[in-house]
Design a protein around this motif. Sequence first.
Motif, PDB file in Angstrom:
ATOM      1  N   GLY A  67      31.790   0.409  -2.898  1.00 33.29           N
ATOM      2  CA  GLY A  67      30.643   0.749  -2.050  1.00 33.29           C
ATOM      3  C   GLY A  67      31.331   1.860  -0.855  1.00 33.29           C
ATOM      4  N   ALA A  68      32.475   1.152  -0.180  1.00 29.38           N
ATOM      5  CA  ALA A  68      33.114   1.944   0.812  1.00 29.38           C
ATOM      6  C   ALA A  68      33.606   3.212   0.195  1.00 29.38           C
ATOM      7  N   SER A  69      33.987   3.374  -1.072  1.00 32.17           N
ATOM      8  CA  SER A  69      34.660   4.848  -1.526  1.00 32.17           C
ATOM      9  C   SER A  69      33.483   5.713  -1.610  1.00 32.17           C
ATOM     10  N   LEU A 110      32.490   6.822   1.983  1.00 37.21           N
ATOM     11  CA  LEU A 110      33.413   7.912   2.236  1.00 37.21           C
ATOM     12  C   LEU A 110      33.197   8.992   1.802  1.00 37.21           C
ATOM     13  N   LEU A 111      33.197   9.140   0.519  1.00 37.72           N
ATOM     14  CA  LEU A 111      32.999  10.361  -0.315  1.00 37.72           C
ATOM     15  C   LEU A 111      31.623  11.277   0.105  1.00 37.72           C
ATOM     16  N   ALA A 160      31.409  14.965   2.021  1.00 40.33           N
ATOM     17  CA  ALA A 160      30.892  16.079   1.257  1.00 40.33           C
ATOM     18  C   ALA A 160      30.091  16.997   2.301  1.00 40.33           C
ATOM     19  N   THR A 161      30.542  18.263   2.270  1.00 40.79           N
ATOM     20  CA  THR A 161      29.973  19.536   2.887  1.00 40.79           C
ATOM     21  C   THR A 161      28.714  20.167   2.410  1.00 40.79           C
ATOM     22  N   GLY A 162      27.783  20.427   3.124  1.00 39.81           N
ATOM     23  CA  GLY A 162      26.596  21.091   2.488  1.00 39.81           C
ATOM     24  C   GLY A 162      26.875  22.522   2.087  1.00 39.81           C
TER      25      GLY A 162
END
Length: 171
Positions: A20-22, A25-26, A30-32
Amino acid sequence: MAWLSNRFVRLWLLVLLALGASAWLLGCAATGAPTQAWAQTTPNGIGLFRICRRHPHVGPNARYWYDVGDGTPRTTFLSLDELLESREAKAVYIHDPNAPSESRKLLGIAFQHLPCDKPPPPPPEKVAAKEKGAEKKDETKEAERPKPQPKPLPRPIARPPEPERWEASYR
């Protein structure tokens, strides 16, 4: 809370917490949209991308195509302005042979290694105009270029006066 005393349950809770934490964070990282010059976002949220190669699933004469978010390229009879104003398209791709080669990665993993299309040669009218322009430039350069001065004649060699031999022979 007796079930927490089981070692197996605690191990799985720890694994779920780590996953869940990873994932969180991912998701935050992430960029739009890319920020390159060939990739833009319109005010209504549609991505506009210039790609140096047509998608293989698009017709050879298509100048642009769009995607609704499922990864399938679609062509349309709408003009580009109408397509950008519609709510259906999520991304619009424009074929531009002069776009950088890094734009190919938007075609998908299976097609990102295909070579870019070669830019079309300039029309013959422009080539002829360039040649005429080059000739005119050459003529103007020749007209502007000063003519070289003729080389000066060599100076006569100064010799000492000769003794008067002829006069001595007549005496």
